[in-house]
Design an enzyme around this catalytic site. Structure first.
Site: not given
Length: 481
Positions: A49, A54, A123, A151, A197, A347, A374, A419, A444
């Site tokens: 992801k 990116r 995010g 967030r 972040s 993470e 998060h 997660r 997600k």
């Protein structure tokens, strides 16, 4: 706008192989399977992801077309694709040779405003797209899920204001907000606190090369969390010809210039491989992940030295990483607790914390204070759910102390967090009766989680030798487009 449900149009999660039972999921709690024997599984994991989103942003900002092979298809990437399309980027699906979905061809266009962007709970969308949108002409509004409004966004909002972009947020420093793009941003030097972040830094640097004077970004706080994610961004920018200077700690300079179009193959998501590798420690046996990169900027690569701390043996051969234990926790193995500093791999904390909850002695996980911002407050969420299975958990300033106790069944809450959902699956391997309240949260970043989890467990060491040898690979035809 299309948002992935569990069995969205790009996946057939209901196995229609001859002789197999269809996998069906309702809306209620999911009964986590308990390990009944050691496993011997070999899996493919969908694309990263972090890399997919990116490269989508950089492709939208590039001077020429790009092609992404084996991208991730999940809710976070669907949201990114939809956002970029709304802003004027042409993104086309084309057939590829990946097992989890089509490839993508991206043709940049003139960035145009007059749109509303749904960030969902992603995010990367809420922090990567606004700097890009500041180069558009016209207003762009941003909002997302209710949880997204909690967030941290102040780093991005304050940075855009410092760059002279008109931002209206009613002083919230978070979603919802809107900006008005004039088609260009002067750039220059700004200072922000990116302590909440690393995505604040990544989002600004990716757009920075397109600013008239480039961008010099200075971090004013303590150490930035998740430095590997910034390194991933810098590597992606350099691969596209952007001149980046990070020689001074806490300062980054993106020189103005073109961003090249590029063809590349997205690596599998190594963080999404984590629960499957941890399953080997819990169930016993081994789990192998195909296409493990020889070198990578992904945080999941830390698993190669983290899992041996719990007694696992890690090997990599011909691009296949294998995690092996002689005896699993579910078989009665006693695994001592560990002390982990996850400041660069936060993470990975929820799934590793689930493993610590199944150990025999106290564990401490530190360096994860930023996880409070998060998808949920992950520090508090992990503590609450581990207490539910019998652990004593103390929240520290930057982490957790976990004291295992007598294990008990529990309805594990996901908190809309992928997660946290996979962490519930991990503890369910060792504790009968564990349910996860919303396994759909895995949509997600990994819509195929439940099917892959079941496939992994089905690849046990108890197969009938008279049926012939099993090569250990998963039949993923059901995931093909």
């Amino acid at each position: 706008m299309e948002i992935f449900g569990y069995s969205g149009p790009r996946f057939d999660l209901y196995r229609d192989d001859e002789g197999s039972e269809p996998l069906t999921l309702g809306d209620g709690p999911w009964e986590a399977p308990t390990a009944t024997s050691p496993i011997d599984a070999r899996l493919q994991i969908p694309g990263s992801k972090s890399l997919t989103n990116r490269e989508l942003v950089l492709s939208a900002l590039a001077e020429g077309p790009s092609k992404l092979r084996h991208p991730l298809w999940a809710r976070d990437t669907e949201l990114m694709i939809d956002a970029l399309r709304q802003l004027g980027t042409q993104i086309t699906e084309v057939p590829g040779d990946g097992r989890f979905g089509n490839d993508l061809e991206i043709t940049p266009g003139e960035l145009e405003g007059g749109v509303s962007i749904d960030c969902g709970l992603a995010g990367t969308v809420m922090r990567f797209v606004p700097p890009l949108a500041s180069l558009a002409l016209g207003p762009v509004a941003f909002d997302g899920d209710e949880a997204a409004r909690r967030r941290p966004m102040k780093g991005t909002v304050d940075a855009l204001k410092a760059l002279g972009v008109e931002v209206r947020d009613d002083g919230r420093g978070g979603l919802p907000f809107s900006l008005y793009g004039t088609g260009e941003v002067a750039g220059g030097e700004i200072t922000i606190d990116a302590g909440a972040s690393s995505q604040f830094v990544s989002g600004l640097l990716m757009a920075g090369a397109r600013f008239t004077d480039g961008l010099t970004l200075i971090h004013s706080g303590d150490r930035v969390p998740s430095q590997p994610h910034i390194d991933m961004t810098l590597a992606a920018l350099r691969e596209r010809g952007v001149d980046i200077d990070d020689s001074t700690p806490g300062t980054w300079r993106a020189e103005p210039g073109a961003i090249d179009g590029r063809e590349l193959t997205i690596e599998p998501d190594l963080s999404n491989a984590e629960p499957f590798l941890i399953a080997a420690l819990v169930a016993g046996g081994s789990v192998s992940i195909e296409d493990w990169p020889e070198s990578t900027t992904q945080v999941g690569s830390h698993l190669q030295h983290l899992l041996p701390l719990f007694g696992a043996t890690i090997s990599v051969e011909d691009g296949v990483l294998t995690c092996t234990v002689e005896r699993g926790i579910a078989e009665g193995a006693e695994v001592p607790g560990v002390d982990l500093d996850l400041s660069e791999a936060g993470e990975l904390a929820p799934n590793l914390a689930a493993l610590c909850g199944l150990c025999t002695t106290t564990s401490r996980i530190t360096g994860i204070a930023h996880l409070r911002g998060h998808e949920t407050d992950r520090v508090a969420a992990i503590a609450a759910e581990l207490r539910g299975i019998g652990c004593e958990v103390t929240e520290l300033e930057d982490g957790l102390e976990i004291v295992p106790g007598e294990r008990t069944a529990h309805e594990w809450r996901s908190y809309e967090d992928h997660r946290m959902a996979t962490s519930g699956a991990i503890v369910g391997l060792a504790i009968a009766g564990v349910t996860v309240d919303d396994i759909h949260a895995t949509n997600k970043t990994l819509p195929q989680f439940v099917q892959l989890w079941q496939d992994m467990l089905d690849q046990g060491t108890h197969s009938d030798p008279d049926e012939g040898e099993d090569d250990g690979s998963v039949d993923l035809a059901a995931f093909a487009i």
